[in-house]
Design an enzyme around this catalytic site. Structure first.
Site, PDB file in Angstrom:
ATOM      1  N   ARG A   1     -14.378  13.279   7.293  1.00  0.00           N
ATOM      2  CA  ARG A   1     -12.923  13.750   7.933  1.00  0.00           C
ATOM      3  C   ARG A   1     -12.354  14.615   6.681  1.00  0.00           C
ATOM      4  O   ARG A   1     -11.926  15.885   7.043  1.00  0.00           O
ATOM      5  CB  ARG A   1     -11.946  12.529   7.881  1.00  0.00           C
ATOM      6  CG  ARG A   1     -12.126  11.728   9.218  1.00  0.00           C
ATOM      7  CD  ARG A   1     -11.189  10.810   9.095  1.00  0.00           C
ATOM      8  NE  ARG A   1      -9.803  11.041   8.811  1.00  0.00           N
ATOM      9  CZ  ARG A   1      -9.164  10.434   8.298  1.00  0.00           C
ATOM     10  NH1 ARG A   1      -9.303   9.018   8.012  1.00  0.00           N
ATOM     11  NH2 ARG A   1      -7.713  10.582   8.220  1.00  0.00           N
TER      12      ARG A   1
ATOM     13  N   HIS B   1       0.922  -1.231   0.090  1.00  0.00           N
ATOM     14  CA  HIS B   1       0.160  -0.092  -0.108  1.00  0.00           C
ATOM     15  C   HIS B   1       1.113   1.147  -0.104  1.00  0.00           C
ATOM     16  O   HIS B   1       1.801   1.370   0.727  1.00  0.00           O
ATOM     17  CB  HIS B   1      -1.101   0.063   1.071  1.00  0.00           C
ATOM     18  CG  HIS B   1      -1.765   1.330   1.406  1.00  0.00           C
ATOM     19  ND1 HIS B   1      -2.696   1.329   0.620  1.00  0.00           N
ATOM     20  CD2 HIS B   1      -1.464   2.429   1.971  1.00  0.00           C
ATOM     21  CE1 HIS B   1      -3.484   2.732   0.766  1.00  0.00           C
ATOM     22  NE2 HIS B   1      -2.562   3.210   1.635  1.00  0.00           N
TER      23      HIS B   1
ATOM     24  N   LYS C   1      -9.129  -1.260   5.826  1.00  0.00           N
ATOM     25  CA  LYS C   1      -9.430  -1.763   4.235  1.00  0.00           C
ATOM     26  C   LYS C   1      -8.305  -2.714   3.965  1.00  0.00           C
ATOM     27  O   LYS C   1      -8.947  -3.526   3.237  1.00  0.00           O
ATOM     28  CB  LYS C   1      -9.397  -0.512   3.327  1.00  0.00           C
ATOM     29  CG  LYS C   1     -10.464   0.465   3.420  1.00  0.00           C
ATOM     30  CD  LYS C   1     -10.269   1.503   2.713  1.00  0.00           C
ATOM     31  CE  LYS C   1      -9.195   2.804   3.020  1.00  0.00           C
ATOM     32  NZ  LYS C   1      -9.295   4.167   2.770  1.00  0.00           N
TER      33      LYS C   1
ATOM     34  N   ASP D   1     -15.412   2.986   7.237  1.00  0.00           N
ATOM     35  CA  ASP D   1     -14.445   3.866   6.653  1.00  0.00           C
ATOM     36  C   ASP D   1     -14.824   4.797   5.522  1.00  0.00           C
ATOM     37  O   ASP D   1     -14.673   6.252   5.718  1.00  0.00           O
ATOM     38  CB  ASP D   1     -13.261   3.344   5.950  1.00  0.00           C
ATOM     39  CG  ASP D   1     -12.046   4.153   5.737  1.00  0.00           C
ATOM     40  OD1 ASP D   1     -11.491   4.888   6.410  1.00  0.00           O
ATOM     41  OD2 ASP D   1     -11.862   4.275   4.243  1.00  0.00           O
TER      42      ASP D   1
ATOM     43  N   SER E   1      -8.034   4.089   9.038  1.00  0.00           N
ATOM     44  CA  SER E   1      -8.495   4.102   7.738  1.00  0.00           C
ATOM     45  C   SER E   1      -7.688   3.323   6.805  1.00  0.00           C
ATOM     46  O   SER E   1      -8.551   2.192   5.951  1.00  0.00           O
ATOM     47  CB  SER E   1      -8.660   5.471   7.110  1.00  0.00           C
ATOM     48  OG  SER E   1      -9.087   5.821   5.852  1.00  0.00           O
TER      49      SER E   1
HETATM   50  N1  URA Z   1      -5.851   7.226   2.765  1.00  0.00           N
HETATM   51  C1  URA Z   1      -6.841   6.429   3.366  1.00  0.00           C
HETATM   52  O1  URA Z   1      -7.366   5.651   2.663  1.00  0.00           O
HETATM   53  N2  URA Z   1      -7.145   7.090   4.685  1.00  0.00           N
HETATM   54  C2  URA Z   1      -6.619   8.098   4.878  1.00  0.00           C
HETATM   55  O2  URA Z   1      -6.996   8.485   6.102  1.00  0.00           O
HETATM   56  C3  URA Z   1      -5.509   8.789   4.424  1.00  0.00           C
HETATM   57  C4  URA Z   1      -5.107   8.258   3.238  1.00  0.00           C
END
Ligand code: URA
Length: 439
Positions: A173, A87, A192, A166, A188
């Site tokens: 947010r 990621h 995922k 999320d 967050s």
């Molecule tokens: N990417 C995400 O998926 N969540 C965040 O909070 C920041 C970057």
């Protein structure tokens, strides 16, 4: 008290007053975000209280776990091997996932990869892949699992079943100035990723002008938190801190980045892109049990490029996801823009700076990205042949080529790029691309 009977205002007040939230309180918050039983203003108030008061690693791990369980957690136990994903926190020209996944799969490690779309200045792997005619990223979780079992890899988008809390919290947010908060970012990203069914994860935490985290210490704090919370979730996690002051590679856009990724799979990618791809891949092979040392892992990855097996895997993924695999041998089949205009150097000298953020804004102006989540992107437009810091140029030499479908956008992007690329008299001090590894 069970989480169902906790009043939102009491949970908000506890965090506001600096107390640690309990497992039940965190569960109530996440349930409230998932089933709509908390109003948006209550969710937002707690997000701001968390932003101001912070969370301990234990609270962050509880939040991540609750968010992960707010939806389906994919079960890939029927897929043999250690499943490893990568990621990136996002950057400019960051197409690494596209060459990386097939290379790692070619070395025997399954890569189930769920990626995002571009937003703001940073691009998204899904948008890039969808520039391949026919390529589908909206696979169901069943199709995703079947494809990972069959060919070792699937490159798909977030489904509505994965970590739905999320989706709600991230949207709030975004409009309540609570994005830049390490515990919330960790929960967050990891909720995922952990819902994908992986065993291990390599994180590319970028720092610099074109990154979410502007400085190395900030990126280090985020990386350490991500590694700790990922481990608390029972996964093997490593993080690399990589520089994002100038764009990665020489292309920024969508189809143009797919073409560069294919070049990378043929061993002809730009040096910085190859370097970041091999560095991340080497850690993935170690976590996936396919190599014992970084040197061994790297030479396996290089071999997968030399012997064509990584490119063959990419072709297999494109076919499996409905794309036109002819683009692998004929990248000219990718969407092409109507206008292609080189930008010429105005003087002799050495390139002292290529500002990633300014290049990203030029690409956005051409239509390669989105200012809002609902915007449509143009897959054909972007920037190629971009010079790199430290390269010598002569007056009139090409600094980059703009690909556009609109004359006004082209003129505006041109001006932005002229301001993004600085030419001076002496070479800039080289800086390492991979600054640190957090094991
Ligand atoms: N990417 C995400 O998926 N969540 C965040 O909070 C920041 C970057």
């Amino acid at each position: 008290m069970s989480s169902a009977t906790l009043f939102p205002q009491h949970v908000i007040a506890r965090k506001r007053d600096g107390h640690l939230l309990t497992r039940d309180e965190i569960a109530a918050f996440v349930r409230g975000a998932t089933d709509g039983s908390w109003a948006d203003y209550q969710l937002s108030a707690l997000l701001m209280a968390i932003f101001l008061r912070g969370m301990t690693p234990e609270e962050t791990a509880l939040l991540t776990d609750a968010m992960m369980r707010s939806g389906v957690v994919a079960d890939l136990s029927s897929v043999p091997g250690i499943k490893v994903d990568k990621h990136s926190t996002g950057g400019v020209g960051d197409k690494v996932s596209i060459p990386l996944a097939p290379m790692v799969v070619a070395c025997g490690v399954p890569v189930p990869m769920i990626s995002g779309r571009g937003l703001g200045h940073s691009g998204g792997t899904l948008d890039k892949l969808e520039s391949i005619p026919g390529f589908q990223t909206g696979l169901s979780l069943d199709a995703y699992r079947a494809q990972v079992r069959r060919i070792g890899c699937a490159l798909i988008g977030q489904t509505k079943d994965l970590a739905p809390a999320d989706k709600t919290l991230y949207a709030l947010r975004d409009v309540t100035a609570t994005v830049e908060c390490i515990p919330l970012i960790c929960a967050s990203i990891l909720s995922k990723k952990l819902a994908e069914g992986i065993d291990a994860l390599v994180l590319d935490v970028k720092f610099g002008r074109g990154a979410f985290m502007k400085t190395l210490p900030e990126a280090r704090r985020l990386a350490e938190a991500l590694v700790a919370v990922g481990r608390a979730g029972g996964k093997q996690v490593r993080a690399l801190l990589t520089a994002m002051d100038e764009p990665l590679g020489r292309s920024v856009g969508n189809a143009v980045e797919v073409a560069e990724s294919i070049a990378c799979l043929r061993g002809a990618g730009p040096g910085d892109l190859m370097e970041v791809t091999y560095s991340l891949g080497a850690h993935m092979l170690i976590l996936g049990g396919a190599a014992r040392t970084l040197e061994e892992a790297r030479s396996r990855l290089e071999r997968s490029v030399r012997d064509g097996s990584a490119l063959a895997r990419f072709r297999e993924i494109v076919v499996a996801q409905g794309g036109d695999a002819r683009v692998v041998d004929e990248p000219q089949r990718l969407p092409a823009a109507r206008l292609q205009e080189p930008l010429a150097a105005e003087r002799d000298g050495v390139v002292t700076d290529v500002d990633a953020m300014a290049v990203a804004l030029a690409a956005l102006r051409l239509g390669a990205g989105r200012a809002r989540a609902t915007d449509r992107i143009d897959p054909a437009v972007g920037i190629t042949c971009l010079v790199k810091r430290g390269e010598r140029v002569t007056r009139g030499a090409t600094l980059c080529v703009l690909h556009a479908n609109d004359e006004t956008a082209l003129a505006e992007a041109r001006l932005k790029l002229l301001g993004a690329i600085a030419i001076g008299d002496s070479s800039p001090t080289p800086t390492p691309l991979v600054a640190e590894t957090i094991l």
